[in-house]
Design a protein around this motif. Structure first.
Motif, mmCIF file in Angstrom:
data_model
loop_
_atom_site.group_PDB
_atom_site.id
_atom_site.type_symbol
_atom_site.label_atom_id
_atom_site.label_comp_id
_atom_site.label_asym_id
_atom_site.label_seq_id
_atom_site.Cartn_x
_atom_site.Cartn_y
_atom_site.Cartn_z
ATOM 1 N N TYR B 93 -20.750 25.799 -4.868
ATOM 2 C CA TYR B 93 -21.801 26.751 -3.959
ATOM 3 C C TYR B 93 -23.482 26.374 -3.713
ATOM 4 O O TYR B 93 -24.134 26.046 -3.482
ATOM 5 C CB TYR B 93 -21.351 27.728 -3.124
ATOM 6 N N ARG B 97 -26.092 24.431 -2.713
ATOM 7 C CA ARG B 97 -27.236 24.962 -2.159
ATOM 8 C C ARG B 97 -28.512 25.379 -1.968
ATOM 9 O O ARG B 97 -29.990 25.558 -1.559
ATOM 10 C CB ARG B 97 -27.365 26.443 -1.827
ATOM 11 N N ASP B 111 -24.729 27.169 5.080
ATOM 12 C CA ASP B 111 -23.264 27.518 4.908
ATOM 13 C C ASP B 111 -22.515 26.269 5.309
ATOM 14 O O ASP B 111 -21.804 25.602 5.262
ATOM 15 C CB ASP B 111 -22.445 28.907 5.911
ATOM 16 N N ASP B 112 -22.526 25.763 6.639
ATOM 17 C CA ASP B 112 -22.577 24.888 7.003
ATOM 18 C C ASP B 112 -22.546 23.341 6.937
ATOM 19 O O ASP B 112 -21.606 22.721 6.117
ATOM 20 C CB ASP B 112 -23.024 24.865 8.678
ATOM 21 N N ILE B 114 -23.644 22.892 4.075
ATOM 22 C CA ILE B 114 -23.083 22.744 2.221
ATOM 23 C C ILE B 114 -21.105 22.810 2.564
ATOM 24 O O ILE B 114 -20.872 21.856 1.375
ATOM 25 C CB ILE B 114 -23.158 24.271 1.201
ATOM 26 N N ARG B 115 -20.379 23.672 3.540
ATOM 27 C CA ARG B 115 -18.935 22.783 3.285
ATOM 28 C C ARG B 115 -19.007 21.535 3.938
ATOM 29 O O ARG B 115 -17.912 20.969 3.331
ATOM 30 C CB ARG B 115 -18.566 23.669 4.850
ATOM 31 N N ARG B 116 -19.848 21.274 5.004
ATOM 32 C CA ARG B 116 -19.916 19.622 5.197
ATOM 33 C C ARG B 116 -20.196 18.140 3.850
ATOM 34 O O ARG B 116 -18.694 17.738 3.984
ATOM 35 C CB ARG B 116 -20.935 18.768 6.124
ATOM 36 N N ALA B 118 -19.649 19.472 0.665
ATOM 37 C CA ALA B 118 -18.193 19.623 0.156
ATOM 38 C C ALA B 118 -16.954 18.827 -0.043
ATOM 39 O O ALA B 118 -16.169 18.437 0.012
ATOM 40 C CB ALA B 118 -18.053 21.509 -0.120
ATOM 41 N N GLU B 119 -17.108 19.602 1.884
ATOM 42 C CA GLU B 119 -15.787 18.106 2.296
ATOM 43 C C GLU B 119 -15.599 16.897 2.017
ATOM 44 O O GLU B 119 -14.793 16.439 1.427
ATOM 45 C CB GLU B 119 -15.284 18.508 3.845
ATOM 46 N N GLY B 124 -13.964 20.560 -1.541
ATOM 47 C CA GLY B 124 -13.982 22.700 -0.846
ATOM 48 C C GLY B 124 -13.149 23.822 -1.614
ATOM 49 O O GLY B 124 -13.775 24.516 -1.978
ATOM 50 N N LEU B 127 -15.422 25.574 -4.565
ATOM 51 C CA LEU B 127 -16.749 25.930 -4.322
ATOM 52 C C LEU B 127 -17.604 27.279 -4.847
ATOM 53 O O LEU B 127 -18.721 28.148 -5.081
ATOM 54 C CB LEU B 127 -16.880 26.569 -3.144
#
Ligand SMILES: Nc1ncnc2c1ncn2[C@@H]1O[C@H](COP(=O)(O)OP(=O)(O)OP(=O)(O)O)[C@@H](O)[C@H]1O
Ligand SMILES: [Mg+2]
Lengths: 327, 347
Positions: B93, B97, B111-112, B114-116, B118-119, B124, B127
């Motif tokens: 993560y 970042r 956060d948004d 990073i998650r996008r 990673a997805e 996912g 992380l």
């Protein structure tokens, strides 16, 4: 069952090794001339490794464990040369009430702590600025020079520079920073400063070499990745290099710290604990008790206490540092 | 978001020349693939664009601006390293970042984003882990996520899929292409893998020993190879190259006879793709050397006096080894190369 299996295995092993030996004897009759194999008993075979390491162990025991145990034993007596009279923990109870002992402990902490912090900061800063320098890469070993001087010689150099030779006073005066000769032993903090300067001068290179080595050892591609991610050199250092160096830093600083707590030579030669005991470190206190006042038992008790304190402090620091590094 | 221009770029390491006199014009929003054998200078080229390596000679421009003296940090490129180069002390993560933090992207968005990212690389569940606790393929995906988490001027990707299994590689390929179209970021992509090059590229650059051999669209490279190197590099199995001589409109080599343009004469190399050969015909005589059924197609190796020729035969083709065989070529798809290896006889 298990035992049977074991027996079975060892039997077949023995069988195998017999076979092997026979084969070897047949195959190499010429070699037998050189390696005459006397049958060795099982016990002798077991003893062999111990015999090999024995001398080294004895030597270590003789120079470290024996004096240590002797000091612990002696610390339970009031010793007047050959007269030993049992004191139990008497020496210890006296020590904990001894103002001079606590003062020495405090001085050691202050002088050692400041000196160690300065060394670490200077060594790390210099290492950070020059670890990619080709000269430092090739010749980092020459930065060890100050460490290679004899400690007592270094102490005399600084004694000359500060007190007897007035080199530093002259320097300060010519820079206009002082109006007349500075008497370095006149004030608590000036005297402590001279010890700190001497120690920093001699031992910063030790930390520098270790830090430079650690920085040079880190993966260059990681730095490049960080550059592309937009990191400045200083944020690479704080975010990546420093956290990765943490275990090395902890070990190096702990080693140096243990060494500093036994600071003696500089005190003995440069200040002798003056002014008013403000520079008397633990080692010097012990020396004074033992060899000036001939309270051997008392000095031994102080040594034992010092050892305990060092172990506890060092252990706590190392444990903490490694634990928080993991999570 | 920016074009890239390399003008007469040379990179030498001491006396060894890693990249020779390279001219390359990557158009804005283009997906350019560098393809070539190991050690041909792909990574070196990429590192020069990134600013991690200084060109010995020549100019590098991004978005028209001269980059030679611009620090890597200020070029606004994101790179996936061949060796991942993840930060071992940070969780995945935090790794993803890091570029956001360093480029002062507002914290609320982190956060948004990073998650996008990673997805997209199917990372996912990992992380919270440190890079040391990931497999090679997972690390590679983490490196990819770190590059795509922000929107730079240029993406540089050095074999970003080399450590993934075939299935994941295929799905990531599609995702990368889709993402690149969506973000419209100019991308330079290095690979060994022809399929990857063919499927992803707007244009392919084929390199060998530090020299560009050909630049063109995948179709172009496949159907109009500029020289024997490209011809022998692209396709699987690659084009058959048969050395022989041309005279009076006929090319001949041991066991081979085909018509060729009348203008050709002397030592010529004939090129023919395995799929443009068929069993039965009068262009080549030889013996069966090997038959390899794969299910949908059978690879047939025919031995002639000088060379083994690969042919894609029908799925049901079988023949005993060493039996005599005649092969016909699709004579509209013959390639001829001169002694210097360059293509000749093109109308
Ligand atoms: N720092 C260096 N010093 C000397 N030679 C180098 C250096 N970096 C690369 N080279 C040489 O330059 C050539 C090109 O290297 P490069 O890394 O660009 O190859 P590549 O095409 O990326 O290969 P691969 O597909 O194996 O990654 C190689 O022959 C390599 O040995
Ligand atoms: Mg490479």
């Amino acid at each position: 069952m298990l035992v049977a299996a074991r027996l079975c295995r060892s039997k077949s092993m023995a069988h195998l090794s017999q076979k092997l030996e026979k084969g070897a004897a047949k195959a190499a009759p010429a070699a037998a001339v050189y390696s005459v194999r006397r049958p060795r008993s099982a016990a002798a075979k077991k003893m062999f490794p111990y015999l090999l390491v024995g001398p080294a162990v004895l030597y270590l025991l003789a120079i470290t464990l024996y004096p240590g145990l002797f000091a612990m034993y002696q610390s339970l007596f009031v010793v007047k040369f050959v007269n030993w009279s049992w004191a139990g923990l008497g020496n210890y109870t006296r020590i904990v009430q001894d103002r001079e002992f606590w003062a020495a402990l405090g001085n050691t902490a202050i002088i050692g702590g400041l000196s160690l912090s300065l060394q670490t900061i200077i060594a790390m800063t210099v290492a950070f600025f020059c670890y990619r320098d080709p000269f430092v890469r090739g010749w980092r070993i020459i930065f060890l020079m100050p460490m290679l001087f004899m400690p007592s010689a270094v102490a005399f150099i600084w004694k000359l520079a500060f007190n007897d030779g007035r080199v530093i006073s002259d320097l300060l005066m010519s820079l206009g920073l002082a109006s007349n000769n500075v008497d370095w032993l006149s004030s608590v903090w000036l005297a402590r400063l001279t010890l700190i300067v001497a120690d920093v001068w001699q031992w910063t290179p030790f930390l520098f070499i270790i830090f430079v080595g650690a920085l040079q050892g880190q993966d260059e591609e990681i730095e490049e990745a960080a550059r592309l991610d937009g990191a400045s050199w200083s944020s690479i250092f704080w975010n990546i290099s420093l956290p990765m160096m943490r275990p090395i830093i902890v070990v190096a600083v702990t080693l140096r710290g243990i060494d500093i707590t036994t600071m003696f030579t500089n005190v003995y030669i440069m200040t002798q604990g003056t002014p008013g005991g403000a520079t008397e470190t633990m080692s010097y206190f012990i020396y004074r008790q033992g060899f000036r006042m001939f309270n051997f038992g008392y000095a031994s008790a102080a040594s034992v206490l010092m050892l305990l304190i060092t172990i506890v402090v060092a252990q706590t620091i190392v444990k903490r540092a490694f634990k928080s590094g993991k999570s | 978001m920016a074009s890239i221009l390399l003008k007469n770029v040379v990179k030498s390491f001491g006396s060894f020349v890693g990249v020779q006199d390279m001219n390359l014009d990557v158009v804005d929003e283009e997906f350019l693939v560098l393809l070539g054998p190991s050690g041909c200078g792909k990574t070196t080229t990429m590192r020069m664009i990134a600013g991690l390596e200084h060109p010995t000679e020549g100019e590098i421009r991004i978005g028209g601006a001269l980059m030679n003296d611009i620090d890597a940090r200020d070029r606004d490129v994101a790179m996936v390293f061949q060796g991942y180069a993840l930060y071992p002390n940070m969780s995945i993560y935090e790794n993803i970042r890091f570029p956001l933090r360093m480029r002062q992207v507002p914290k609320a968005k982190h956060d948004d984003l990073i998650r996008r990212a990673a997805e997209m690389v199917e990372l996912g569940p990992f992380l919270d882990r440190k890079p040391g606790a990931l497999s090679g393929g997972q690390r590679q995906r983490a490196a990819l996520a770190r590059a795509i988490v922000r929107q730079p001027q240029v993406f540089l990707m050095d074999e970003p899929l080399s450590n993934l299994d075939a299935k994941l590689r295929a799905s990531m390929r599609v995702q990368i292409k889709h993402m690149q179209r969506e973000l419209k970021v100019t991308t330079v992509y290095v690979t060994h893998d022809q399929i990857e090059a063919m499927t992803l590229a707007d244009r392919i650059v084929i390199m060998n020993k530090g020299v560009i051999q050909q630049i063109g669209t995948p179709d172009d490279i496949y159907s109009n190879p500029a020289n024997t190197f490209v011809a022998g590099f692209i396709g699987s199995p690659p084009m058959n190259l048969i050395a022989g001589t041309a005279q009076n409109g006929t090319f001949s080599a041991a066991g081979v006879k085909v018509p060729c343009p009348a203008s050709l004469s002397g030592n010529i190399t004939l090129g023919i793709r395995p799929e443009d050969c068929q069993v039965g015909g009068d262009n080549l005589q030889g013996q069966v050397y090997g038959v390899e059924p794969t299910g949908d197609i059978t690879y047939l190796t025919v031995r002639t006096a000088n060379k083994n020729i690969e042919i894609k035969a029908g799925r049901e083709f079988r023949a005993p080894i060493d039996s005599a065989i005649a092969v016909g070529f699709d004579t509209t798809r013959l390639y001829f190369f001169g002694e210097d290896g360059n293509r000749v006889g093109v109308k």
